[in-house]
Design a protein around this motif. Structure first.
Motif, PDB file in Angstrom:
ATOM      1  N   UNK A  85       0.843  -1.191   0.000  1.00  0.00           N
ATOM      2  CA  UNK A  85       0.000   0.000   0.000  1.00  0.00           C
ATOM      3  C   UNK A  85       0.878   1.240   0.000  1.00  0.00           C
ATOM      4  N   UNK A  86       0.493   2.245  -0.771  1.00  0.00           N
ATOM      5  CA  UNK A  86       1.178   3.533  -0.773  1.00  0.00           C
ATOM      6  C   UNK A  86       0.243   4.585  -0.198  1.00  0.00           C
ATOM      7  N   UNK A  87       0.614   5.174   0.940  1.00  0.00           N
ATOM      8  CA  UNK A  87      -0.130   6.307   1.489  1.00  0.00           C
ATOM      9  C   UNK A  87       0.495   7.578   0.931  1.00  0.00           C
ATOM     10  N   UNK A  88      -0.314   8.385   0.245  1.00  0.00           N
ATOM     11  CA  UNK A  88       0.195   9.574  -0.437  1.00  0.00           C
ATOM     12  C   UNK A  88      -0.254  10.847   0.277  1.00  0.00           C
ATOM     13  N   UNK A  89       0.688  11.824   0.384  1.00  0.00           N
ATOM     14  CA  UNK A  89       0.416  13.110   1.027  1.00  0.00           C
ATOM     15  C   UNK A  89       0.686  14.226   0.016  1.00  0.00           C
ATOM     16  N   UNK A  90      -0.322  15.032  -0.259  1.00  0.00           N
ATOM     17  CA  UNK A  90      -0.228  16.071  -1.292  1.00  0.00           C
ATOM     18  C   UNK A  90       0.613  17.266  -0.825  1.00  0.00           C
ATOM     19  N   UNK A  91       0.981  18.127  -1.787  1.00  0.00           N
ATOM     20  CA  UNK A  91       1.743  19.337  -1.490  1.00  0.00           C
ATOM     21  C   UNK A  91       0.877  20.586  -1.534  1.00  0.00           C
ATOM     22  N   UNK A  92       1.484  21.720  -1.133  1.00  0.00           N
ATOM     23  CA  UNK A  92       0.762  22.983  -1.144  1.00  0.00           C
ATOM     24  C   UNK A  92       1.145  23.913  -0.009  1.00  0.00           C
ATOM     25  N   UNK A 143      -2.580  25.102   1.185  1.00  0.00           N
ATOM     26  CA  UNK A 143      -3.618  24.705   0.240  1.00  0.00           C
ATOM     27  C   UNK A 143      -3.266  23.357  -0.368  1.00  0.00           C
ATOM     28  N   UNK A 144      -4.083  22.912  -1.314  1.00  0.00           N
ATOM     29  CA  UNK A 144      -3.868  21.627  -1.958  1.00  0.00           C
ATOM     30  C   UNK A 144      -4.992  20.658  -1.622  1.00  0.00           C
ATOM     31  N   UNK A 145      -5.048  19.539  -2.322  1.00  0.00           N
ATOM     32  CA  UNK A 145      -6.091  18.550  -2.074  1.00  0.00           C
ATOM     33  C   UNK A 145      -5.587  17.152  -2.408  1.00  0.00           C
ATOM     34  N   UNK A 146      -6.164  16.180  -1.764  1.00  0.00           N
ATOM     35  CA  UNK A 146      -5.719  14.799  -1.923  1.00  0.00           C
ATOM     36  C   UNK A 146      -6.063  14.232  -3.290  1.00  0.00           C
ATOM     37  N   UNK A 147      -7.046  14.831  -3.978  1.00  0.00           N
ATOM     38  CA  UNK A 147      -7.472  14.306  -5.282  1.00  0.00           C
ATOM     39  C   UNK A 147      -7.192  15.273  -6.417  1.00  0.00           C
ATOM     40  N   UNK A 148      -6.162  16.116  -6.265  1.00  0.00           N
ATOM     41  CA  UNK A 148      -5.766  17.002  -7.360  1.00  0.00           C
ATOM     42  C   UNK A 148      -5.398  16.169  -8.590  1.00  0.00           C
ATOM     43  N   UNK A 149      -5.830  16.622  -9.756  1.00  0.00           N
ATOM     44  CA  UNK A 149      -5.660  15.827 -10.976  1.00  0.00           C
ATOM     45  C   UNK A 149      -4.194  15.576 -11.331  1.00  0.00           C
ATOM     46  N   UNK A 150      -3.300  16.418 -10.837  1.00  0.00           N
ATOM     47  CA  UNK A 150      -1.885  16.249 -11.186  1.00  0.00           C
ATOM     48  C   UNK A 150      -1.327  14.915 -10.697  1.00  0.00           C
ATOM     49  N   UNK A 151      -1.959  14.320  -9.696  1.00  0.00           N
ATOM     50  CA  UNK A 151      -1.454  13.060  -9.137  1.00  0.00           C
ATOM     51  C   UNK A 151      -2.053  11.830  -9.813  1.00  0.00           C
ATOM     52  N   UNK A 152      -3.027  12.006 -10.680  1.00  0.00           N
ATOM     53  CA  UNK A 152      -3.770  10.865 -11.227  1.00  0.00           C
ATOM     54  C   UNK A 152      -2.907   9.898 -12.027  1.00  0.00           C
ATOM     55  N   UNK A 153      -2.001  10.424 -12.828  1.00  0.00           N
ATOM     56  CA  UNK A 153      -1.155   9.528 -13.625  1.00  0.00           C
ATOM     57  C   UNK A 153      -0.318   8.630 -12.708  1.00  0.00           C
ATOM     58  N   UNK A 154       0.206   9.194 -11.660  1.00  0.00           N
ATOM     59  CA  UNK A 154       0.987   8.441 -10.667  1.00  0.00           C
ATOM     60  C   UNK A 154       0.125   7.369 -10.007  1.00  0.00           C
ATOM     61  N   UNK A 155      -1.074   7.760  -9.590  1.00  0.00           N
ATOM     62  CA  UNK A 155      -1.977   6.795  -8.953  1.00  0.00           C
ATOM     63  C   UNK A 155      -2.353   5.685  -9.923  1.00  0.00           C
ATOM     64  N   UNK A 156      -2.662   6.033 -11.170  1.00  0.00           N
ATOM     65  CA  UNK A 156      -3.012   5.025 -12.179  1.00  0.00           C
ATOM     66  C   UNK A 156      -1.910   3.981 -12.315  1.00  0.00           C
ATOM     67  N   UNK A 157      -0.675   4.449 -12.417  1.00  0.00           N
ATOM     68  CA  UNK A 157       0.453   3.539 -12.611  1.00  0.00           C
ATOM     69  C   UNK A 157       0.621   2.604 -11.420  1.00  0.00           C
ATOM     70  N   UNK A 158       0.539   3.150 -10.215  1.00  0.00           N
ATOM     71  CA  UNK A 158       0.708   2.313  -9.030  1.00  0.00           C
ATOM     72  C   UNK A 158      -0.387   1.260  -8.927  1.00  0.00           C
ATOM     73  N   UNK A 159      -1.632   1.658  -9.159  1.00  0.00           N
ATOM     74  CA  UNK A 159      -2.740   0.706  -9.057  1.00  0.00           C
ATOM     75  C   UNK A 159      -2.639  -0.367 -10.138  1.00  0.00           C
ATOM     76  N   UNK A 160      -2.235   0.020 -11.350  1.00  0.00           N
ATOM     77  CA  UNK A 160      -2.087  -0.954 -12.431  1.00  0.00           C
ATOM     78  C   UNK A 160      -1.036  -2.013 -12.104  1.00  0.00           C
ATOM     79  N   UNK A 161      -0.127  -1.673 -11.201  1.00  0.00           N
ATOM     80  CA  UNK A 161       0.919  -2.618 -10.806  1.00  0.00           C
ATOM     81  C   UNK A 161       0.597  -3.312  -9.480  1.00  0.00           C
TER      82      UNK A 161
END
Length: 327
Positions: A74-81, A85-103
């Motif tokens: 499991x990877x627990x991710x913490x956003x920046x800002x 400011x900032x949010x846990x579901x900012x779109x900039x992180x989606x590609x990273x999340x997609x890759x990790x889940x696919x693996x």
């Protein structure tokens, strides 16, 4: 294995915490221009509440495939800002999340209290707001960790393979969290005594210490992967120290790890600024997957120090102190 090139960086003996805090807050502006993708349609996303602190209801998002094997890392991710400011579901992180889940990794992206909102000017003699903001974020990360441990079976997560990852302020939070845990600090006593994070993946992070030199006294740190631009003006790349206060960036952390032979992988982007807080999530995915497999799953005790200089890459995040104050 040791691949090493050393870079030095001089700093004045003052902690320019104001610069760091203001600079970190600009990430929300930078993110809007970054390449953004959506979460893949076949990835499940579920939202849970994991804690309530100071009347703030803290939630997290769990990303996984329905067919992800049980007992997965499991990877627990913490956003920046900038802890502003900032949010846990900012779109900039989606590609990273997609890759990790696919693996076949479960991704848990968390919210945390933004302790620098409304804070007054930070100086070398008045750093309490920043110190408190980092402590609040670490406390919330520990709460999310305990929630994950409690629900590991339902989530299909291996409690012995919980990895931390974070960007900028989030990278500071995860490095600080592992540091506090390894040193047995009071803040970390909410975690089970025998619990250890399996790994740390930090994009432009640092550790704040009020106890002098950076030392892991009680136990060694988790295998750690560090990405940082050598010309980062926002989060210190090497170190800034004033008396017993210090902000220790990726280069200095790697120096400590190398001396003690703690497994680590530092990727130095020569000449780059704070881009390293988010670009590796898009263009260094294979290196990240390799680190998880070799260092964490296969427990390889590698010491890797890579310097990469792309002479054609545009340097976009060399923001000066004056420019920050103008903003």
């Amino acid at each position: 294995m040791l691949i090493h090139h050393r870079y030095s960086q001089n700093h004045t003996p003052r902690l320019h915490f104001t610069l760091i805090v203001l600079a970190l807050s600009l990430l929300s502006i930078v993110h809007t221009s970054a390449q953004q993708v959506t979460i893949d349609a076949d990835i499940e996303k579920k939202t849970f509440t994991f804690a309530t602190r100071d009347s703030a209801v803290l939630q997290l998002d769990v990303y996984r495939y329905s067919g992800t094997p049980a007992n997965s890392p499991c990877i627990i991710f913490v956003f920046g800002g900038g802890f502003i400011r900032g949010s846990r579901d900012a779109r900039i992180y989606n590609r990273y999340f997609n890759t990790l889940v696919k693996n076949n990794y479960v991704v848990i992206s968390i919210s945390y209290r933004l302790g620098m909102q409304g804070a007054k000017r930070i100086t070398p003699f008045r750093v309490k707001p920043l110190r408190n903001a980092i402590a609040m974020a670490v406390e919330d990360l520990y709460d999310a960790t305990n929630w994950t441990l409690k629900n590991a079976h339902t989530l299909g997560v291996d409690p012995a393979k919980i990895i931390l990852s974070g960007s900028s302020a989030g990278a500071i939070t995860i490095l600080q969290a592992d540091y506090e845990k390894c040193n047995g600090h009071e803040i970390a006593k909410v975690l089970p005594e025998n619990f250890r994070y399996a790994g740390v993946i930090a994009f432009a992070g640092a550790i704040l210490s009020f106890n002098g030199a950076l030392k892991y006294k009680n136990s060694p740190p988790a295998p750690t992967m560090l990405f940082h631009g050598t010309k980062d003006n926002l989060v210190v790349y090497n170190k800034i120290r004033f008396l017993y206060k210090g902000f220790y960036g990726s280069s200095h952390i790697a120096k400590v790890f190398r001396k003690k032979k703690y497994p680590h992988y530092i990727y130095r982007e020569v000449g780059m600024g704070h881009e390293s807080s988010y670009t590796p999530m898009n263009n260094k995915q294979q290196e990240i997957l390799w680190f998880i497999e070799q260092y964490i799953l296969n427990k390889k005790p590698y010491l890797m120090d890579i310097s990469f200089d792309d002479l054609q890459k545009v340097r976009t995040m060399h923001i000066t102190r004056d420019a920050l104050y103008e903003r």
